[in-house]
Design a protein around this motif. Structure first.
Motif, PDB file in Angstrom:
ATOM      1  N   LYS A 138      48.122  28.361  45.401  1.00  0.00           N
ATOM      2  CA  LYS A 138      48.106  29.632  44.677  1.00  0.00           C
ATOM      3  C   LYS A 138      47.015  30.523  45.246  1.00  0.00           C
ATOM      4  O   LYS A 138      45.853  30.125  45.345  1.00  0.00           O
ATOM      5  CB  LYS A 138      47.850  29.395  43.180  1.00  0.00           C
ATOM      6  N   GLY A 139      47.382  31.718  45.627  1.00  0.00           N
ATOM      7  CA  GLY A 139      46.428  32.713  46.086  1.00  0.00           C
ATOM      8  C   GLY A 139      46.355  33.859  45.096  1.00  0.00           C
ATOM      9  O   GLY A 139      47.384  34.320  44.591  1.00  0.00           O
ATOM     10  N   SER A 140      45.146  34.330  44.809  1.00  0.00           N
ATOM     11  CA  SER A 140      44.955  35.389  43.823  1.00  0.00           C
ATOM     12  C   SER A 140      44.006  36.453  44.367  1.00  0.00           C
ATOM     13  O   SER A 140      43.043  36.142  45.075  1.00  0.00           O
ATOM     14  CB  SER A 140      44.383  34.832  42.509  1.00  0.00           C
ATOM     15  N   TYR A 141      44.301  37.684  44.017  1.00  0.00           N
ATOM     16  CA  TYR A 141      43.409  38.799  44.322  1.00  0.00           C
ATOM     17  C   TYR A 141      42.862  39.326  43.000  1.00  0.00           C
ATOM     18  O   TYR A 141      43.618  39.561  42.047  1.00  0.00           O
ATOM     19  CB  TYR A 141      44.141  39.911  45.069  1.00  0.00           C
ATOM     20  N   TRP A 142      41.530  39.539  42.937  1.00  0.00           N
ATOM     21  CA  TRP A 142      40.876  39.884  41.682  1.00  0.00           C
ATOM     22  C   TRP A 142      40.150  41.211  41.787  1.00  0.00           C
ATOM     23  O   TRP A 142      39.538  41.527  42.813  1.00  0.00           O
ATOM     24  CB  TRP A 142      39.854  38.801  41.294  1.00  0.00           C
ATOM     25  N   GLY A 143      40.215  41.964  40.688  1.00  0.00           N
ATOM     26  CA  GLY A 143      39.384  43.146  40.531  1.00  0.00           C
ATOM     27  C   GLY A 143      38.311  42.850  39.507  1.00  0.00           C
ATOM     28  O   GLY A 143      38.617  42.493  38.361  1.00  0.00           O
ATOM     29  N   VAL A 144      37.048  42.962  39.884  1.00  0.00           N
ATOM     30  CA  VAL A 144      35.930  42.606  39.010  1.00  0.00           C
ATOM     31  C   VAL A 144      35.661  43.751  38.033  1.00  0.00           C
ATOM     32  O   VAL A 144      35.407  44.883  38.449  1.00  0.00           O
ATOM     33  CB  VAL A 144      34.666  42.294  39.823  1.00  0.00           C
ATOM     34  N   ASP A 145      35.719  43.452  36.727  1.00  0.00           N
ATOM     35  CA  ASP A 145      35.425  44.443  35.687  1.00  0.00           C
ATOM     36  C   ASP A 145      33.975  44.368  35.212  1.00  0.00           C
ATOM     37  O   ASP A 145      33.410  45.380  34.792  1.00  0.00           O
ATOM     38  CB  ASP A 145      36.345  44.231  34.475  1.00  0.00           C
ATOM     39  N   TYR A 146      33.420  43.162  35.236  1.00  0.00           N
ATOM     40  CA  TYR A 146      32.061  42.966  34.712  1.00  0.00           C
ATOM     41  C   TYR A 146      31.416  41.829  35.493  1.00  0.00           C
ATOM     42  O   TYR A 146      32.035  40.792  35.730  1.00  0.00           O
ATOM     43  CB  TYR A 146      32.117  42.610  33.223  1.00  0.00           C
ATOM     44  N   PHE A 147      30.165  42.036  35.886  1.00  0.00           N
ATOM     45  CA  PHE A 147      29.456  41.004  36.644  1.00  0.00           C
ATOM     46  C   PHE A 147      27.972  41.065  36.311  1.00  0.00           C
ATOM     47  O   PHE A 147      27.389  42.141  36.141  1.00  0.00           O
ATOM     48  CB  PHE A 147      29.653  41.205  38.149  1.00  0.00           C
ATOM     49  N   ARG A 148      27.381  39.868  36.230  1.00  0.00           N
ATOM     50  CA  ARG A 148      25.940  39.772  36.004  1.00  0.00           C
ATOM     51  C   ARG A 148      25.448  38.436  36.526  1.00  0.00           C
ATOM     52  O   ARG A 148      26.051  37.397  36.251  1.00  0.00           O
ATOM     53  CB  ARG A 148      25.630  39.907  34.517  1.00  0.00           C
ATOM     54  N   HIS A 149      24.373  38.466  37.297  1.00  0.00           N
ATOM     55  CA  HIS A 149      23.748  37.235  37.774  1.00  0.00           C
ATOM     56  C   HIS A 149      22.235  37.427  37.656  1.00  0.00           C
ATOM     57  O   HIS A 149      21.653  38.283  38.339  1.00  0.00           O
ATOM     58  CB  HIS A 149      24.152  36.921  39.211  1.00  0.00           C
ATOM     59  N   SER A 150      21.631  36.623  36.790  1.00  0.00           N
ATOM     60  CA  SER A 150      20.220  36.798  36.444  1.00  0.00           C
ATOM     61  C   SER A 150      19.424  35.540  36.768  1.00  0.00           C
ATOM     62  O   SER A 150      19.888  34.426  36.494  1.00  0.00           O
ATOM     63  CB  SER A 150      20.067  37.114  34.954  1.00  0.00           C
ATOM     64  N   PHE A 151      18.236  35.729  37.332  1.00  0.00           N
ATOM     65  CA  PHE A 151      17.307  34.630  37.618  1.00  0.00           C
ATOM     66  C   PHE A 151      15.962  34.968  36.980  1.00  0.00           C
ATOM     67  O   PHE A 151      15.408  36.044  37.222  1.00  0.00           O
ATOM     68  CB  PHE A 151      17.107  34.448  39.123  1.00  0.00           C
ATOM     69  N   GLY A 201      24.388  55.774  39.135  1.00  0.00           N
ATOM     70  CA  GLY A 201      23.738  55.314  40.354  1.00  0.00           C
ATOM     71  C   GLY A 201      24.396  54.112  40.986  1.00  0.00           C
ATOM     72  O   GLY A 201      24.218  53.869  42.176  1.00  0.00           O
ATOM     73  N   TRP A 202      25.141  53.332  40.221  1.00  0.00           N
ATOM     74  CA  TRP A 202      25.754  52.149  40.807  1.00  0.00           C
ATOM     75  C   TRP A 202      27.191  51.974  40.314  1.00  0.00           C
ATOM     76  O   TRP A 202      27.594  52.539  39.301  1.00  0.00           O
ATOM     77  CB  TRP A 202      24.923  50.897  40.524  1.00  0.00           C
ATOM     78  N   ASP A 203      27.952  51.162  41.056  1.00  0.00           N
ATOM     79  CA  ASP A 203      29.354  50.914  40.726  1.00  0.00           C
ATOM     80  C   ASP A 203      29.463  49.881  39.610  1.00  0.00           C
ATOM     81  O   ASP A 203      28.600  49.013  39.453  1.00  0.00           O
ATOM     82  CB  ASP A 203      30.110  50.401  41.955  1.00  0.00           C
ATOM     83  N   ASN A 204      30.568  49.950  38.879  1.00  0.00           N
ATOM     84  CA  ASN A 204      30.825  48.999  37.800  1.00  0.00           C
ATOM     85  C   ASN A 204      31.954  48.041  38.138  1.00  0.00           C
ATOM     86  O   ASN A 204      32.530  47.430  37.242  1.00  0.00           O
ATOM     87  CB  ASN A 204      31.177  49.749  36.505  1.00  0.00           C
ATOM     88  N   SER A 205      32.297  47.905  39.407  1.00  0.00           N
ATOM     89  CA  SER A 205      33.443  47.072  39.758  1.00  0.00           C
ATOM     90  C   SER A 205      33.245  46.435  41.124  1.00  0.00           C
ATOM     91  O   SER A 205      32.320  46.768  41.862  1.00  0.00           O
ATOM     92  CB  SER A 205      34.733  47.900  39.748  1.00  0.00           C
TER      93      SER A 205
END
Length: 361
Positions: A143-156, A192-196
């Motif tokens: 199965k191959g999938s293409y995704w559009g990111v609606d929300y992302f967060r990576h915190s350290f 100032g930045w993209d949301n996707s």
């Protein structure tokens, strides 16, 4: 055409229609685990339960979708999906401190809290295609999938914190975060930045019988994937709350000092793969089942049985390590399984739900 030929043709086309049918399915696959706090409390960010003393890990992954398998092209299945992926790695000090802070309790349980947090969140919508082929000895699906990111967060976050009676904090934290929306410092997006962003993933499925009455099924979800957010919000900073000053009233106070960078950045990320292997041995009407799973860098084992119930199958499993029972039902048009370690879902540290409804026409 005589009557005999007419009926022969009618029966032939009827049998073809029964064998080759269109299939539309709607489904949800969700699995959550935490040794920090109940999974629903973590998802809602409303901690009511004190964390365990070994709290350090948790995840929640869900896929909700609609699929279509055409009658004339049955090796292919087309999908519309939404996925939600959350992972958190921490330590007992951070879990306790976050719980106390959320409940407005002074951080006085320990003299010093060693902070360590790696938090990841992704919500995406996508399109996918599954191709299956039955070889002589095994079935293989990709199965191959293409995704559009609606929300992302990576915190350290890492460092050391001390609490005071007035609920203020002293300490020093090193902080780095990529985000499309929410972020620790509540920095607003003024354009100032993209949301996707976007990405792709591949899943592999296989099924074969190495010996008589022994069936092996294996799924490798997200075995290869790559996502990119081109211009998301980015913060890297050192937060020091040990600085003091004397305000206009002559009182000594504390002011957090923030040194670092706020801007935008490109960021590539991958989602940990999910591996599931099922071994079943059939003896008369009963099948003995063993499941081996790895998800969110955590290993799980399930043991149980599968037995017929009319034209359907009932599956009864238990995780002997975490003592989590699972009940499953499988039929041609409807599948359902549920696993919880507590009867009250609001208290569950492990919660798994899978359901599928199919329509043939």
């Amino acid at each position: 055409m005589n009557i005999k030929s007419f009926f022969s043709c009618t029966l032939l086309f009827s049998s073809m229609h029964v064998i080759a049918q269109h299939e539309v399915s709607t489904y949800v696959y969700s699995n959550s685990f935490s040794n920090i706090a109940p999974v629903l409390e973590l998802a809602k960010d409303e901690w009511q339960t004190p964390p365990k003393t070994d709290a350090d890990n948790g995840f929640s992954q869900t896929r909700i979708g609609l699929s279509y398998q055409p009658s004339y092209w049955q090796q292919f299945t087309f999908h519309i999906e939404q996925r939600l992926d959350y992972f958190v790695k921490s330590n007992p000090d951070t879990a306790l401190g976050y719980y106390q802070e959320s409940n407005k309790t002074p951080l006085l349980s320990k003299e010093n809290y060693q902070a360590k947090l790696d938090y990841f969140a992704n919500r995406s919508k996508g399109l996918g295609i599954t191709f299956e082929h039955q070889f002589e000895l095994f079935l293989l699906g990709v199965k191959g999938s293409y995704w559009g990111v609606d929300y992302f967060r990576h915190s350290f976050v890492s460092g050391n914190v001390q609490g005071r009676e007035d609920n203020s904090l002293l300490g020093e934290l090193n902080y780095q975060e990529y985000y499309t929306h929410n972020n620790f410092l509540k920095r607003p997006n003024n354009g100032g930045w993209d949301n996707s962003g976007s990405g792709y993933s591949f899943d592999v499925f296989t099924e074969f019988m190495p010996w008589e009455n022994v069936l092996v099924r294996a799924s490798f979800i997200d075995i290869y994937n790559q996502f990119t957010v081109d211009n998301v919000g980015f913060t890297r900073a050192n937060i020091n709350t040990k600085g003091s000053f004397v305000d206009n009233q002559g009182f000594s106070s504390f002011r957090p000092l923030l040194k670092g960078f706020e801007g935008e950045s490109e960021h590539d990320f991958r989602i940990p793969e999910h591996v599931a292997i099922e071994l079943s041995y059939k003896q008369r009407e009963l099948s003995y089942v063993a499941n081996l799973l790895r998800q969110g860098d955590i290993n799980f084992v399930q043991l149980g049985v599968q037995l017929p119930w009319g034209e359907s199958q009932i599956k009864l499993l238990i995780d002997p390590v975490n003592l989590v029972p699972q009940l499953g039902y499988e039929s041609e048009w409807f599948d359902f399984s549920l696993a919880m370690d507590k009867l009250n879902p609001n208290k569950a540290m492990q919660l798994s739900l899978a359901a599928r409804i199919s329509i043939l026409f």
